[in-house]
Scaffold this motif. Structure first.
Motif, PDB file in Angstrom:
ATOM      1  N   UNK A 205      47.976  29.140  30.135  1.00  0.00           N
ATOM      2  CA  UNK A 205      46.868  29.027  31.096  1.00  0.00           C
ATOM      3  C   UNK A 205      47.146  29.854  32.357  1.00  0.00           C
ATOM      4  N   UNK A 206      48.429  29.980  32.724  1.00  0.00           N
ATOM      5  CA  UNK A 206      48.779  30.765  33.919  1.00  0.00           C
ATOM      6  C   UNK A 206      48.497  32.249  33.679  1.00  0.00           C
ATOM      7  N   UNK A 207      48.819  32.739  32.486  1.00  0.00           N
ATOM      8  CA  UNK A 207      48.514  34.137  32.168  1.00  0.00           C
ATOM      9  C   UNK A 207      47.000  34.360  32.148  1.00  0.00           C
ATOM     10  N   UNK A 208      46.276  33.402  31.584  1.00  0.00           N
ATOM     11  CA  UNK A 208      44.820  33.531  31.527  1.00  0.00           C
ATOM     12  C   UNK A 208      44.236  33.595  32.941  1.00  0.00           C
ATOM     13  N   UNK A 209      44.728  32.715  33.816  1.00  0.00           N
ATOM     14  CA  UNK A 209      44.219  32.682  35.195  1.00  0.00           C
ATOM     15  C   UNK A 209      44.571  33.972  35.931  1.00  0.00           C
ATOM     16  N   UNK A 210      45.809  34.424  35.752  1.00  0.00           N
ATOM     17  CA  UNK A 210      46.251  35.643  36.429  1.00  0.00           C
ATOM     18  C   UNK A 210      45.418  36.847  36.008  1.00  0.00           C
ATOM     19  N   UNK A 211      45.185  36.986  34.709  1.00  0.00           N
ATOM     20  CA  UNK A 211      44.393  38.121  34.217  1.00  0.00           C
ATOM     21  C   UNK A 211      42.940  37.999  34.668  1.00  0.00           C
ATOM     22  N   UNK A 212      42.408  36.765  34.636  1.00  0.00           N
ATOM     23  CA  UNK A 212      40.998  36.567  35.028  1.00  0.00           C
ATOM     24  C   UNK A 212      40.773  36.962  36.480  1.00  0.00           C
ATOM     25  N   UNK A 213      41.687  36.585  37.368  1.00  0.00           N
ATOM     26  CA  UNK A 213      41.469  36.931  38.783  1.00  0.00           C
ATOM     27  C   UNK A 213      41.673  38.424  39.042  1.00  0.00           C
ATOM     28  N   UNK A 214      42.400  39.092  38.157  1.00  0.00           N
ATOM     29  CA  UNK A 214      42.544  40.547  38.302  1.00  0.00           C
ATOM     30  C   UNK A 214      41.348  41.293  37.707  1.00  0.00           C
ATOM     31  N   UNK A 215      40.410  40.528  37.153  1.00  0.00           N
ATOM     32  CA  UNK A 215      39.214  41.153  36.602  1.00  0.00           C
ATOM     33  C   UNK A 215      39.366  41.610  35.167  1.00  0.00           C
ATOM     34  N   UNK A 216      40.444  41.195  34.513  1.00  0.00           N
ATOM     35  CA  UNK A 216      40.632  41.593  33.112  1.00  0.00           C
ATOM     36  C   UNK A 216      39.983  40.574  32.189  1.00  0.00           C
ATOM     37  N   UNK A 217      39.248  41.023  31.176  1.00  0.00           N
ATOM     38  CA  UNK A 217      38.697  40.077  30.212  1.00  0.00           C
ATOM     39  C   UNK A 217      39.841  39.388  29.464  1.00  0.00           C
ATOM     40  N   UNK A 218      39.709  38.093  29.252  1.00  0.00           N
ATOM     41  CA  UNK A 218      40.748  37.318  28.567  1.00  0.00           C
ATOM     42  C   UNK A 218      40.149  36.714  27.308  1.00  0.00           C
ATOM     43  N   UNK A 219      40.866  36.861  26.198  1.00  0.00           N
ATOM     44  CA  UNK A 219      40.397  36.268  24.962  1.00  0.00           C
ATOM     45  C   UNK A 219      41.525  35.418  24.399  1.00  0.00           C
ATOM     46  N   UNK A 220      41.224  34.162  24.139  1.00  0.00           N
ATOM     47  CA  UNK A 220      42.239  33.228  23.650  1.00  0.00           C
ATOM     48  C   UNK A 220      41.840  32.768  22.256  1.00  0.00           C
TER      49      UNK A 220
END
Lengths: 137, 78
Positions: A21-36
């Motif tokens: 979840x920390x990686x997902x949050x970090x990528x999301x705030x950097x504007x990167x699309x996240x797919x889990x």
């Protein structure tokens, strides 16, 4: 920066769910699309009837580490589900259930948390990941 | 930069990575272009996190300082 970050979430214990979840949050705030992609025990964590292990810690933890992790949780550290919810509000975060895992675990989409956006196959997930990074947790 | 110029403040002291930056991303959504956001954090990773976030999102980091273990960041909404 818009390279997608793809996460295969295989594990269903609190510490590993938190790490993902920390990686997902970090990528999301950097504007990167996240797919889990939720596989096996990661998928069960999103199923209210079967997520008891999501409150447990993995065998990776030392006794001291497990106690400190529990302290942080008791001290109000945001849990993995809430971190993912916030990530979805902040950026483009798509959570899919692995179709094969759904079959093996005899789950239906209605059994899953509303955070899960749909069911996806491995080929579709890999195709969407393209040359972007894939994390296996 | 006087205090009067800060449009909003976020106190993220005591929060672990990446929550300070998550709170920042939430807060900056409510600002208008050019307004300033001040964030206080104690997370040791926050200096690099804020630099990376500002660069990636295009919201400039116009001020950064540290005092007594507390980091202060001022960001301008793009």
């Amino acid at each position: 920066m818009d390279e997608p970050l793809s996460i295969v979430l295989f594990s269903g214990t609190d510490d590993r769910l938190t790490a993902a979840s920390l990686f997902a949050a970090g990528a999301a705030v950097l504007g990167r699309p996240v797919r889990i992609l939720l596989q096996y025990w990661g998928l069960e964590a999103f199923c209210a009837d079967r997520n008891a292990r999501a409150a447990e810690i993995s065998g990776d933890a030392s006794e001291t580490g497990a106690a400190l992790f529990a302290d942080a949780r008791a001290g109000g550290q945001v849990n993995w589900a809430e971190t993912l919810r916030q990530s979805k509000e902040l950026g483009e975060v798509e959570i899919s259930a692995c179709a094969q895992s759904m079959d093996v675990l005899k789950l239906q989409p209605a059994d899953l948390d509303p955070m899960v956006d749909g069911v996806e196959g491995i080929a579709g997930f890999l195709a969407a990941a393209g040359n972007g990074q894939i994390l296996f947790v | 930069m006087t205090d009067l110029e800060i449009a909003q403040r976020v106190d993220a002291k005591g929060l672990s990575c990446p929550m300070p930056i998550v709170k920042t991303a939430q807060a900056i959504k409510g600002l208008s272009s050019g307004q300033l956001l001040e964030v206080l954090a104690t997370d040791a990773g926050s200096v690099k996190d804020f630099e990376a976030w500002a660069k990636s999102t295009g919201n400039p980091l116009v001020g950064s300082s540290a005092e007594g273990g507390v980091y202060r960041f001022v960001l301008q909404k793009k």
